[in-house]
Design a protein around this motif. Sequence first.
Motif, mmCIF file in Angstrom:
data_model
loop_
_atom_site.group_PDB
_atom_site.id
_atom_site.type_symbol
_atom_site.label_atom_id
_atom_site.label_comp_id
_atom_site.label_asym_id
_atom_site.label_seq_id
_atom_site.Cartn_x
_atom_site.Cartn_y
_atom_site.Cartn_z
ATOM 1 N N TRP A 1 -1.018 -0.682 18.640
ATOM 2 C CA TRP A 1 0.127 -0.135 19.385
ATOM 3 C C TRP A 1 0.970 -1.259 19.980
ATOM 4 C CZ3 TRP A 1 2.163 0.283 24.323
ATOM 5 C CH2 TRP A 1 3.082 1.304 24.523
ATOM 6 N N ASP A 2 0.316 -2.229 20.625
ATOM 7 C CA ASP A 2 1.041 -3.355 21.229
ATOM 8 C C ASP A 2 1.821 -4.135 20.163
ATOM 9 O OD1 ASP A 2 0.056 -2.759 23.783
ATOM 10 O OD2 ASP A 2 -1.577 -4.220 23.638
ATOM 11 N N ALA A 3 1.166 -4.424 19.038
ATOM 12 C CA ALA A 3 1.813 -5.188 17.970
ATOM 13 C C ALA A 3 2.979 -4.412 17.374
ATOM 14 C CB ALA A 3 0.792 -5.539 16.881
ATOM 15 N N GLY A 4 2.798 -3.121 17.188
ATOM 16 C CA GLY A 4 3.868 -2.296 16.628
ATOM 17 C C GLY A 4 5.091 -2.227 17.521
ATOM 18 N N ILE A 5 4.879 -2.076 18.819
ATOM 19 C CA ILE A 5 5.999 -2.048 19.770
ATOM 20 C C ILE A 5 6.715 -3.395 19.759
ATOM 21 C CG2 ILE A 5 6.590 -1.922 22.230
ATOM 22 C CD1 ILE A 5 5.992 0.830 20.994
ATOM 23 N N VAL B 1 10.837 2.686 2.818
ATOM 24 C CA VAL B 1 11.587 2.210 3.978
ATOM 25 C C VAL B 1 12.940 1.737 3.484
ATOM 26 C CG1 VAL B 1 9.510 1.541 5.278
ATOM 27 C CG2 VAL B 1 10.653 -0.131 3.802
ATOM 28 N N SER B 2 13.939 1.795 4.339
ATOM 29 C CA SER B 2 15.275 1.365 3.920
ATOM 30 C C SER B 2 15.508 -0.128 4.164
ATOM 31 C CB SER B 2 16.350 2.183 4.636
ATOM 32 O OG SER B 2 16.292 1.955 6.034
ATOM 33 N N ASP B 3 14.754 -0.722 5.092
ATOM 34 C CA ASP B 3 14.929 -2.135 5.444
ATOM 35 C C ASP B 3 13.585 -2.835 5.273
ATOM 36 O OD1 ASP B 3 15.185 -4.633 6.704
ATOM 37 O OD2 ASP B 3 16.480 -3.834 8.297
ATOM 38 N N ILE B 4 13.417 -3.495 4.140
ATOM 39 C CA ILE B 4 12.120 -4.106 3.825
ATOM 40 C C ILE B 4 11.785 -5.250 4.778
ATOM 41 C CG2 ILE B 4 12.788 -5.809 2.074
ATOM 42 C CD1 ILE B 4 9.946 -3.358 1.489
ATOM 43 N N ALA B 5 12.785 -5.992 5.260
ATOM 44 C CA ALA B 5 12.522 -7.106 6.185
ATOM 45 C C ALA B 5 12.001 -6.579 7.523
ATOM 46 C CB ALA B 5 13.782 -7.947 6.384
ATOM 47 N N ALA B 6 12.617 -5.533 8.048
ATOM 48 C CA ALA B 6 12.147 -4.937 9.308
ATOM 49 C C ALA B 6 10.755 -4.340 9.116
ATOM 50 C CB ALA B 6 13.131 -3.871 9.798
ATOM 51 N N ALA B 7 10.545 -3.693 7.980
ATOM 52 C CA ALA B 7 9.231 -3.118 7.685
ATOM 53 C C ALA B 7 8.177 -4.204 7.577
ATOM 54 C CB ALA B 7 9.289 -2.299 6.397
ATOM 55 N N GLU B 8 8.522 -5.311 6.957
ATOM 56 C CA GLU B 8 7.559 -6.398 6.804
ATOM 57 C C GLU B 8 7.110 -6.943 8.160
ATOM 58 O OE1 GLU B 8 6.853 -10.223 3.940
ATOM 59 O OE2 GLU B 8 8.923 -9.757 4.500
ATOM 60 N N ARG B 9 8.050 -7.172 9.069
ATOM 61 C CA ARG B 9 7.677 -7.645 10.415
ATOM 62 C C ARG B 9 6.736 -6.650 11.085
ATOM 63 N NH1 ARG B 9 13.024 -8.948 10.252
ATOM 64 N NH2 ARG B 9 13.652 -7.069 11.382
ATOM 65 N N PHE B 10 7.088 -5.375 11.001
ATOM 66 C CA PHE B 10 6.305 -4.325 11.647
ATOM 67 C C PHE B 10 4.919 -4.178 11.009
ATOM 68 C CE2 PHE B 10 4.990 0.123 11.895
ATOM 69 C CZ PHE B 10 4.982 0.326 13.265
ATOM 70 N N TYR B 11 4.865 -3.979 9.692
ATOM 71 C CA TYR B 11 3.582 -3.741 9.025
ATOM 72 C C TYR B 11 2.696 -4.984 9.010
ATOM 73 C CZ TYR B 11 4.784 1.020 8.006
ATOM 74 O OH TYR B 11 5.100 2.346 8.155
ATOM 75 N N ASP B 12 3.277 -6.173 8.908
ATOM 76 C CA ASP B 12 2.461 -7.384 9.035
ATOM 77 C C ASP B 12 1.750 -7.398 10.384
ATOM 78 O OD1 ASP B 12 3.256 -8.341 6.547
ATOM 79 O OD2 ASP B 12 4.362 -10.070 7.351
ATOM 80 N N ALA B 13 2.467 -7.039 11.445
ATOM 81 C CA ALA B 13 1.898 -7.071 12.794
ATOM 82 C C ALA B 13 0.800 -6.026 12.974
ATOM 83 C CB ALA B 13 2.997 -6.867 13.838
ATOM 84 N N ILE B 14 1.054 -4.789 12.569
ATOM 85 C CA ILE B 14 0.035 -3.751 12.811
ATOM 86 C C ILE B 14 -1.162 -3.909 11.885
ATOM 87 C CG2 ILE B 14 1.677 -2.111 13.810
ATOM 88 C CD1 ILE B 14 1.333 -0.482 11.141
ATOM 89 N N MET B 15 -0.926 -4.337 10.649
ATOM 90 C CA MET B 15 -2.051 -4.529 9.734
ATOM 91 C C MET B 15 -2.927 -5.688 10.186
ATOM 92 S SD MET B 15 -2.113 -2.153 7.610
ATOM 93 C CE MET B 15 -1.001 -0.809 7.299
ATOM 94 N N LYS B 16 -2.315 -6.747 10.701
ATOM 95 C CA LYS B 16 -3.111 -7.852 11.234
ATOM 96 C C LYS B 16 -3.976 -7.361 12.391
ATOM 97 C CE LYS B 16 -2.813 -12.466 13.152
ATOM 98 N NZ LYS B 16 -1.942 -13.552 13.602
ATOM 99 N N ALA B 17 -3.411 -6.533 13.274
ATOM 100 C CA ALA B 17 -4.170 -5.994 14.409
ATOM 101 C C ALA B 17 -5.360 -5.158 13.939
ATOM 102 C CB ALA B 17 -3.260 -5.161 15.306
ATOM 103 N N LEU B 18 -5.227 -4.511 12.781
ATOM 104 C CA LEU B 18 -6.299 -3.674 12.238
ATOM 105 C C LEU B 18 -7.221 -4.429 11.284
ATOM 106 C CD1 LEU B 18 -4.241 -0.421 11.580
ATOM 107 C CD2 LEU B 18 -5.906 -0.818 13.428
ATOM 108 N N GLY B 19 -6.938 -5.699 11.044
ATOM 109 C CA GLY B 19 -7.783 -6.488 10.158
ATOM 110 C C GLY B 19 -7.560 -6.209 8.685
ATOM 111 N N VAL B 20 -6.374 -5.718 8.320
ATOM 112 C CA VAL B 20 -6.051 -5.401 6.931
ATOM 113 C C VAL B 20 -5.209 -6.546 6.357
ATOM 114 C CG1 VAL B 20 -4.869 -3.779 5.391
ATOM 115 C CG2 VAL B 20 -6.095 -2.930 7.408
ATOM 116 N N VAL B 21 -5.577 -7.020 5.182
ATOM 117 C CA VAL B 21 -4.880 -8.156 4.573
ATOM 118 C C VAL B 21 -3.625 -7.708 3.835
ATOM 119 C CG1 VAL B 21 -6.978 -9.554 4.356
ATOM 120 C CG2 VAL B 21 -6.276 -8.071 2.471
#
Length: 128
Positions: free
Chosen positions: A84-88, A9-29
């Motif tokens: 999907w909701d968390a990612g959006i 990813v080119s923007d690690i901060a934006a990726a962190e917000r996004f992946y933290d949200a979707i991984m939490k929704a999926l139960g991934v630490v």
Amino acid sequence: MLDHVSITVSDIAAAERFYDAIMKALGVVKVGRRDDWLGYGERARPAYPDRVYLTIRKGPKPEDAFGRHWCFKARWQTQVDAFWDAGIAAGGTDDGPPGLRDYHASYYAAFLRDPDGNRIEAVCHHAL
């Protein structure tokens, strides 16, 4: 089949917000973070060879490639909805809302693009 996957990813901060949200929704630490790296899941070890791990690394914006995407397993259809909701909400864009797909009668999936345009999916194979 997979041991680990690494994406850029080119923007690690934006990726962190996004992946933290979707991984939490999926139960991934989340297992780690640096200025140029994020880690999710669990690394395989001799005692735990079936674990799976995702690494997100800072790099050039990935080229668009329609057929390339990553799909995460969801235990329940409600996790697909939450993914999907968390990612959006966390800066992703819709690439296909939650719903049944034609792959088989119980294939319930949602598709997103992360802030860099990487295509990702979550799927639940269980019937209601």
